[in-house]
Design an enzyme around this catalytic site. Structure first.
Site, mmCIF file in Angstrom:
data_model
loop_
_atom_site.group_PDB
_atom_site.id
_atom_site.type_symbol
_atom_site.label_atom_id
_atom_site.label_comp_id
_atom_site.label_asym_id
_atom_site.label_seq_id
_atom_site.Cartn_x
_atom_site.Cartn_y
_atom_site.Cartn_z
ATOM 1 C CD GLN A 44 -2.911 -1.161 2.013
ATOM 2 O OE1 GLN A 44 -2.639 -1.692 3.454
ATOM 3 N NE2 GLN A 44 -3.987 -0.304 2.161
ATOM 4 N NE ARG A 101 -0.252 -4.774 11.759
ATOM 5 C CZ ARG A 101 -1.267 -4.795 11.154
ATOM 6 N NH1 ARG A 101 -2.103 -3.601 11.057
ATOM 7 N NH2 ARG A 101 -1.412 -5.941 10.438
ATOM 8 C CG HIS A 145 -0.763 -6.070 5.572
ATOM 9 N ND1 HIS A 145 -0.950 -5.258 6.542
ATOM 10 C CD2 HIS A 145 -2.173 -5.731 4.701
ATOM 11 C CE1 HIS A 145 -2.187 -4.573 6.619
ATOM 12 N NE2 HIS A 145 -2.867 -4.801 5.291
ATOM 13 C CG ASN A 189 -3.457 -7.065 7.943
ATOM 14 O OD1 ASN A 189 -3.608 -6.737 8.964
ATOM 15 N ND2 ASN A 189 -4.248 -7.043 6.820
ATOM 16 C CD GLU A 190 -8.047 -6.602 8.263
ATOM 17 O OE1 GLU A 190 -8.539 -6.619 7.023
ATOM 18 O OE2 GLU A 190 -8.429 -5.452 8.733
ATOM 19 C CG ASN A 332 -6.555 -4.915 11.737
ATOM 20 O OD1 ASN A 332 -5.605 -4.800 12.617
ATOM 21 N ND2 ASN A 332 -6.107 -5.202 10.561
ATOM 22 C CE1 TYR A 334 -10.004 1.044 9.597
ATOM 23 C CE2 TYR A 334 -9.708 -1.603 9.983
ATOM 24 C CZ TYR A 334 -9.187 -0.121 9.554
ATOM 25 O OH TYR A 334 -7.846 -0.117 9.121
ATOM 26 C CD GLU A 401 -5.291 -2.494 9.650
ATOM 27 O OE1 GLU A 401 -6.240 -2.005 8.730
ATOM 28 O OE2 GLU A 401 -4.468 -3.354 8.804
HETATM 29 C C1 NOJ Z 1 -7.718 -3.542 6.814
HETATM 30 C C2 NOJ Z 1 -6.550 -3.651 6.074
HETATM 31 O O1 NOJ Z 1 -5.468 -4.450 6.693
HETATM 32 C C3 NOJ Z 1 -5.623 -2.423 5.460
HETATM 33 O O2 NOJ Z 1 -4.676 -2.957 4.485
HETATM 34 C C4 NOJ Z 1 -6.808 -1.797 4.788
HETATM 35 O O3 NOJ Z 1 -6.451 -0.588 4.108
HETATM 36 C C5 NOJ Z 1 -7.814 -1.179 5.857
HETATM 37 N N1 NOJ Z 1 -8.263 -2.492 6.558
HETATM 38 C C6 NOJ Z 1 -8.760 -0.181 5.280
HETATM 39 O O4 NOJ Z 1 -9.674 -0.966 4.559
#
Ligand code: NOJ
Length: 477
Positions: A44, A101, A145, A189-190, A332, A334, A401
């Site tokens: 990213q 991170r 990731h 990650n996720e 993580n 949101y 996150e």
């Molecule tokens: C989770 C992901 O780990 C990250 O790469 C992504 O940009 C964010 N969420 C926002 O969508």
């Protein structure tokens, strides 16, 4: 005026559902030694996609296919952190961050995924780590990731059970090269998104559509790979390096539509098990999938006329290796969903119907730039409490996150400020009032960056980036 519009006017719908949308603030402070950081990921931000011997990753390939990325962009340059990493560290320093991170690009340090190590790639991360060290910022490395080396994808990637061997070998290089300076490692990650979007809906690399079966296989192999890396660290590095290894899982909070109705409470728990427990149960508990997943998917598979369950089983040896394979829990978080039990149409096998839970997001919740991201501060506290109760509360939780998106063109941070203020206050309440062990918080993200299938249209940055340069800016409004 009917009851619903009256409640809406008074801002009280959440009270009926069991939460208060905007609670009073708690005035208190975070514990001594709490880590404050920002988070990013290699693909990213780095750019330098083919520089100094880096191999191709699945995202280099996926972004080239027309229609995969909404604005036709890619991470070939992104924030150019491959060259501008010192500027990144300077930004963190000016914010008084205590940790960072970031993720290592597997194909930058092992171009073909296994075998020869690319010293120039290793050196890039050594330079970044030493820059962080001189700024007094604690590095936290994510090993994976989402950017699998393309050479491994050609051999099946996460669907090939050998991926656990490949990942262990890669982890050995990461631990050996960086472990003297880095004491916090996140394996994956996720993994849920790699499983669902990468192998289910096809919206992320490698773009496979197998939501009823491939999704579960990709998850299975990720859990096995994670545990192998964890056990490797324990066997070969923990004694000399003294670091910690964990995994970052993501979930929304599933708020029961009727909080006092046991069937809705159960739907909430099932939702959490299918999202967080899918990985968490085996890793943090007993090396097995949550009972409700086993039960539902075995039953649905049978009803769908299959001879074996779509949910794979771990061997007894694998279960023993996986159970307890973590030093901390990475979360993580949101947003949230309202959930309730509902009859599902299971004629087509799908992860989305295996849970027997329906969900939606309340139309009164404030929205972000991303359609899926609705502002639900109370959800983070509920999720932290659920995790603590479910897994016994002995391990530290790092929020790896949390953040808010806006759209290209917006230059104020008004909504973002609101988001962070209220989410952070809920984290503080979880720590102070519920005794949840949260040890650190990483905002997503240090700066605007390549938001996967959404390209550069959605921006999560605490700093704005002009992607034509790409220079970083801090907007303070
Ligand atoms: C989770 C992901 O780990 C990250 O790469 C992504 O940009 C964010 N969420 C926002 O969508």
């Amino acid at each position: 005026m009917n009851l619903v519009s009256l409640l809406l006017t008074l801002g009280l719908t959440g009270v009926c559902l069991g939460y208060v949308y905007e609670e009073d603030l708690l005035y208190d402070s975070f514990p001594e030694g709490f880590l404050w950081g920002t988070a990013t990921a290699a693909y990213q931000i780095e750019g330098g996609w083919n520089e100094d011997g880096k191999g191709e990753s699945i995202w280099d390939v996926f972004t080239r296919i027309e229609g995969n990325i909404i604005d036709g962009s890619s991470g070939e340059v992104a924030c150019d952190s491959y060259h501008k990493y010192k500027e990144d560290v300077a930004l963190m320093k000016s914010m008084n961050m205590t940790s960072y991170r970031f993720s290592v690009s597997w194909s930058r340090i092992i171009p073909r995924g296994v075998g020869t190590v690319n010293q120039a790639g290793v050196q890039y991360y050594k330079n970044l780590i030493s820059e962080l060290k001189s700024a007094g910022i604690i590095p936290a490395i994510t090993l994976y990731h989402w950017d699998l080396p393309q050479a491994l994808q050609l051999q099946g990637g996460w669907l090939n059970s050998s991926v656990a061997d490949w990942f262990e070998d890669y982890a050995r290089v990461v631990f050996a090269e960086f472990g003297n300076d880095v004491k916090l490692f996140i394996t994956l990650n996720e993994p849920k998104e790699t499983s669902i979007q990468g192998h289910g809906t096809g919206t992320m690399a490698p773009g496979f559509k197998g939501i009823g079966d491939l999704t579960y296989i990709a998850a299975h192999n990720q859990i096995r790979a994670h545990a192998r890396a964890y056990r490797l660290y324990q066997a070969e590095f923990a004694a000399s390096q003294g670091g910690k290894v964990g995994i970052t899982l993501n979930t929304n909070w599933g708020e029961p539509e009727e909080p006092n109705n046991p069937a809705h409470q159960e739907a909430s728990d099932t939702f959490m098990q299918f999202n967080f427990g899918w990985y968490g149960h085996a890793i943090f508990k007993d090396g097995k999938y949550p009972e409700v997943m086993r039960r539902n998917i075995d039953r649905n598979s049978q009803l769908q006329g299959l001879n074996i369950s779509r949910l794979p089983e771990f061997t007894p040896e694998e279960s023993a290796m996986i159970a307890g394979s973590t030093d901390f829990i990475g979360l993580n978080f949101y947003t949230s969903n309202i959930v309730y039990p509902g009859e599902e149409d299971i004629s087509t096998p799908s992860y989305f119907t295996d849970d027997g839970v329906k969900d939606y997001q309340d139309s009164t919740w404030y929205g972000a730039g991303s359609v899926w991201l609705k502002v639900t501060p109370w959800g983070i506290r509920s999720a932290l409490n659920w995790i603590t109760e479910e897994y016994g509360g002995t391990k530290d939780i790092y929020i790896t996150e949390n953040g808010f998106s806006d759209l290209q063109g917006n230059v104020d941070d008004l909504m973002r400020l609101y988001y962070y203020k209220h989410y952070l206050n809920q984290v503080l309440k979880a720590i102070k009032e519920d005794e949840v062990k949260v040890a650190g918080y990483y905002a997503w993200s240090l700066m605007d960056n390549f938001e996967w299938a959404m390209g550069y249209t959605e921006k999560f940055g605490l700093h704005s980036v002009d992607f034509t340069s790409p220079n970083r800016y801090l907007f303070t409004q």
